[in-house]
Design a protein around this motif. Structure first.
Motif, PDB file in Angstrom:
ATOM      1  N   ASP A   1       0.841  -1.207   0.000  1.00  0.00           N
ATOM      2  CA  ASP A   1       0.000   0.000   0.000  1.00  0.00           C
ATOM      3  C   ASP A   1       0.877   1.258   0.000  1.00  0.00           C
TER       4      ASP A   1
ATOM      5  N   ALA B   1      -8.609   2.478  -2.939  1.00  0.00           N
ATOM      6  CA  ALA B   1      -9.998   1.990  -2.989  1.00  0.00           C
ATOM      7  C   ALA B   1     -10.007   0.467  -2.944  1.00  0.00           C
TER       8      ALA B   1
ATOM      9  N   ARG C   1     -10.476   9.736 -12.488  1.00  0.00           N
ATOM     10  CA  ARG C   1      -9.847   9.831 -11.160  1.00  0.00           C
ATOM     11  C   ARG C   1      -9.165   8.535 -10.736  1.00  0.00           C
ATOM     12  N   LYS C   2      -9.335   7.485 -11.538  1.00  0.00           N
ATOM     13  CA  LYS C   2      -8.819   6.167 -11.121  1.00  0.00           C
ATOM     14  C   LYS C   2      -7.411   5.921 -11.646  1.00  0.00           C
TER      15      LYS C   2
HETATM   16  C1  LIG Z   1       6.040  10.682   2.225  1.00  0.00           C
HETATM   17  C2  LIG Z   1       5.489  11.359   1.083  1.00  0.00           C
HETATM   18  C3  LIG Z   1       5.320  10.554  -0.006  1.00  0.00           C
HETATM   19  C4  LIG Z   1       4.479   9.464  -0.033  1.00  0.00           C
HETATM   20  C5  LIG Z   1       4.639   8.550   1.058  1.00  0.00           C
HETATM   21  C6  LIG Z   1       3.862   7.393   1.005  1.00  0.00           C
HETATM   22  C7  LIG Z   1       2.442   7.705   0.727  1.00  0.00           C
HETATM   23  C8  LIG Z   1       1.619   6.572   0.848  1.00  0.00           C
HETATM   24  C9  LIG Z   1       1.246   6.304   2.248  1.00  0.00           C
HETATM   25  C10 LIG Z   1       0.409   5.156   2.333  1.00  0.00           C
HETATM   26  C11 LIG Z   1      -0.794   5.244   1.453  1.00  0.00           C
HETATM   27  C12 LIG Z   1      -1.887   4.661   2.169  1.00  0.00           C
HETATM   28  C13 LIG Z   1      -3.146   4.933   1.458  1.00  0.00           C
HETATM   29  C14 LIG Z   1      -4.214   4.359   2.286  1.00  0.00           C
HETATM   30  O1  LIG Z   1      -4.020   3.432   3.006  1.00  0.00           O
HETATM   31  S1  LIG Z   1      -5.715   5.107   2.177  1.00  0.00           S
HETATM   32  C15 LIG Z   1      -6.612   4.288   3.509  1.00  0.00           C
HETATM   33  C16 LIG Z   1      -7.442   3.144   3.020  1.00  0.00           C
HETATM   34  N1  LIG Z   1      -8.445   3.591   2.131  1.00  0.00           N
HETATM   35  C17 LIG Z   1      -9.579   4.123   2.579  1.00  0.00           C
HETATM   36  O2  LIG Z   1      -9.831   4.258   3.736  1.00  0.00           O
HETATM   37  C18 LIG Z   1     -10.534   4.558   1.499  1.00  0.00           C
HETATM   38  C19 LIG Z   1     -11.969   4.522   1.971  1.00  0.00           C
HETATM   39  N2  LIG Z   1     -12.820   4.753   0.838  1.00  0.00           N
HETATM   40  C20 LIG Z   1     -13.120   6.007   0.426  1.00  0.00           C
HETATM   41  O3  LIG Z   1     -12.713   6.974   1.029  1.00  0.00           O
HETATM   42  C21 LIG Z   1     -13.942   6.124  -0.812  1.00  0.00           C
HETATM   43  O4  LIG Z   1     -14.633   4.953  -1.066  1.00  0.00           O
HETATM   44  C22 LIG Z   1     -13.054   6.469  -2.060  1.00  0.00           C
HETATM   45  C23 LIG Z   1     -12.362   7.826  -1.839  1.00  0.00           C
HETATM   46  C24 LIG Z   1     -12.038   5.392  -2.340  1.00  0.00           C
HETATM   47  C25 LIG Z   1     -13.987   6.566  -3.270  1.00  0.00           C
HETATM   48  O5  LIG Z   1     -15.054   7.378  -2.931  1.00  0.00           O
HETATM   49  P1  LIG Z   1     -15.519   8.543  -3.899  1.00  0.00           P
HETATM   50  O6  LIG Z   1     -16.788   9.069  -3.358  1.00  0.00           O
HETATM   51  O7  LIG Z   1     -14.423   9.489  -4.130  1.00  0.00           O
HETATM   52  O8  LIG Z   1     -15.761   7.785  -5.267  1.00  0.00           O
HETATM   53  P2  LIG Z   1     -17.069   6.982  -5.716  1.00  0.00           P
HETATM   54  O9  LIG Z   1     -17.550   6.065  -4.688  1.00  0.00           O
HETATM   55  O10 LIG Z   1     -18.026   7.968  -6.310  1.00  0.00           O
HETATM   56  O11 LIG Z   1     -16.467   6.121  -6.890  1.00  0.00           O
HETATM   57  C26 LIG Z   1     -15.833   6.717  -8.001  1.00  0.00           C
HETATM   58  C27 LIG Z   1     -15.522   5.630  -8.997  1.00  0.00           C
HETATM   59  O12 LIG Z   1     -14.599   4.693  -8.421  1.00  0.00           O
HETATM   60  C28 LIG Z   1     -15.182   3.388  -8.366  1.00  0.00           C
HETATM   61  N3  LIG Z   1     -14.797   2.728  -7.121  1.00  0.00           N
HETATM   62  C29 LIG Z   1     -14.839   3.256  -5.882  1.00  0.00           C
HETATM   63  N4  LIG Z   1     -14.402   2.356  -4.983  1.00  0.00           N
HETATM   64  C30 LIG Z   1     -14.092   1.256  -5.674  1.00  0.00           C
HETATM   65  C31 LIG Z   1     -13.581   0.004  -5.314  1.00  0.00           C
HETATM   66  N5  LIG Z   1     -13.301  -0.320  -4.048  1.00  0.00           N
HETATM   67  N6  LIG Z   1     -13.358  -0.902  -6.277  1.00  0.00           N
HETATM   68  C32 LIG Z   1     -13.616  -0.610  -7.588  1.00  0.00           C
HETATM   69  N7  LIG Z   1     -14.093   0.579  -7.997  1.00  0.00           N
HETATM   70  C33 LIG Z   1     -14.329   1.480  -7.055  1.00  0.00           C
HETATM   71  C34 LIG Z   1     -16.690   3.627  -8.431  1.00  0.00           C
HETATM   72  O13 LIG Z   1     -17.357   2.488  -8.936  1.00  0.00           O
HETATM   73  C35 LIG Z   1     -16.757   4.802  -9.388  1.00  0.00           C
HETATM   74  O14 LIG Z   1     -16.537   4.308 -10.691  1.00  0.00           O
HETATM   75  P3  LIG Z   1     -17.332   4.932 -11.928  1.00  0.00           P
HETATM   76  O15 LIG Z   1     -18.757   4.593 -11.677  1.00  0.00           O
HETATM   77  O16 LIG Z   1     -17.079   6.412 -11.919  1.00  0.00           O
HETATM   78  O17 LIG Z   1     -16.732   4.247 -13.126  1.00  0.00           O
END
Ligand SMILES: CCCCCCCCCCCCCC(=O)SCCNC(=O)CCNC(=O)[C@H](O)C(C)(C)COP(=O)(O)OP(=O)(O)OC[C@H]1O[C@@H](n2cnc3c(N)ncnc32)[C@H](O)[C@@H]1OP(=O)(O)O
Length: 252
Positions: free
Chosen positions: A172, A188, A216-217
């Motif tokens: 992740d 997601a 957005r995906k």
């Molecule tokens: C240090 C600096 C640099 C970086 C360091 C490291 C960084 C990294 C650190 C670690 C990183 C850690 C990161 C972490 O751990 S993030 C923590 C774990 N993730 C979460 O908690 C996310 C919880 N879920 C949500 O917040 C919402 O459901 C999200 C934001 C994901 C979508 O809610 P939103 O209201 O925005 O969108 P929508 O529901 O209108 O859907 C939009 C479209 O998406 C499609 N869709 C949605 N869900 C799924 C699904 N499961 N499978 C397939 N498709 C899915 C849906 O069918 C639709 O498609 P279409 O109909 O438009 O075609």
């Protein structure tokens, strides 16, 4: 008097911190700090001077980890020809801190206790070498992120081997880093196939690439292998959705 000085001090600390934040290139660091909709946010921990970069080698890193680090770090010095005869350095090491954002309190009124104690999951164990030791390298041209990870003894799942949840965390993080190259995202969906166990103390390489985008995906795939690439430990695919970070911080 002491309290007054303390206030001046913390104001100064915050100003310095903001400048550090602005100097960081990864979009995860580039949250709009003065966004009108979010009152107070995005300050990294900074007692005095720069926050400690935890992605640098320490005495617990074994020879394989060091070799990989040196390899990818050397890539970060290689210039390539870009358009218009200019030079670019496509590989960058992402510095690692124990929080991404320290104060993200726009509308998410976390208790002060939680806020002050919150730590990035992968950086929350202070003992060097005990849990996740890692460095992330990103190539924005090729849209590729490579993580080198040494997995410590506190990550045990099956006896002597790494917990599947810890492997999911690693995946992740690497895929999330790649996905957030162009802005804030949330995971997601994460699909994981565990092919062969990882021994505690071992070093692994985690490579991820962007397979496709649709609005957005971002669809990303990832594999976890031994340092020489001969042993496949884990394969995964992930779906990330870009989000409005203000909405997240406002708790909507
Ligand atoms: C240090 C600096 C640099 C970086 C360091 C490291 C960084 C990294 C650190 C670690 C990183 C850690 C990161 C972490 O751990 S993030 C923590 C774990 N993730 C979460 O908690 C996310 C919880 N879920 C949500 O917040 C919402 O459901 C999200 C934001 C994901 C979508 O809610 P939103 O209201 O925005 O969108 P929508 O529901 O209108 O859907 C939009 C479209 O998406 C499609 N869709 C949605 N869900 C799924 C699904 N499961 N499978 C397939 N498709 C899915 C849906 O069918 C639709 O498609 P279409 O109909 O438009 O075609």
């Amino acid at each position: 008097m002491t309290r007054g000085l303390g206030r001046v001090f913390s104001g100064f600390k915050r100003l310095v911190t903001l400048s550090v934040m602005w100097s960081m290139k990864h979009p995860m660091y580039s949250v709009p700090l003065r966004s009108p909709s979010v009152r107070s946010m995005a300050v990294l921990p900074l007692p005095f001077g720069k926050p400690k970069d935890l992605s640098l080698p320490n005495a617990t890193w074994g020879p394989e980890m060091m070799q990989l680090y040196e390899h990818y770090n050397s890539l970060c010095k290689v210039e390539v020809e870009a358009e218009g005869g200019q030079k670019k350095v496509p590989w960058k090491r992402i510095p690692g801190y124990n929080r991404l954002l320290k104060y993200a309190t726009g509308g998410v009124y976390l208790s002060k206790m939680i806020q002050s104690k919150a730590r990035l999951f992968t950086r929350n164990i202070r003992e060097p070498g005990a849990a996740f030791e890692y460095a992330l390298f990103i190539n924005s041209e090729e849209e590729k992120c490579v993580g080198i990870w040494q997995v410590g003894h506190l990550l045990e799942g099956p006896p002597g081997h790494v917990h599947g949840g810890a492997i999911a965390t690693i995946i992740d993080t690497v895929t999330g880093c790649l996905a957030s190259l162009s802005g804030a995202v949330m995971t997601a969906n994460l699909n994981i196939n565990y092919r062969s166990p990882i021994q505690l103390g071992n070093t692994v390489v985690v490579e991820s690439i962007v397979d496709k985008r649709e609005g957005r995906k971002k669809f990303i795939s990832c594999k976890v292998t031994s340092p020489d690439g001969t042993k496949l430990h884990t394969e995964a695919t992930a779906l990330f959705l870009s989000i409005d970070i203000n909405q997240l911080l406002l708790g909507r």
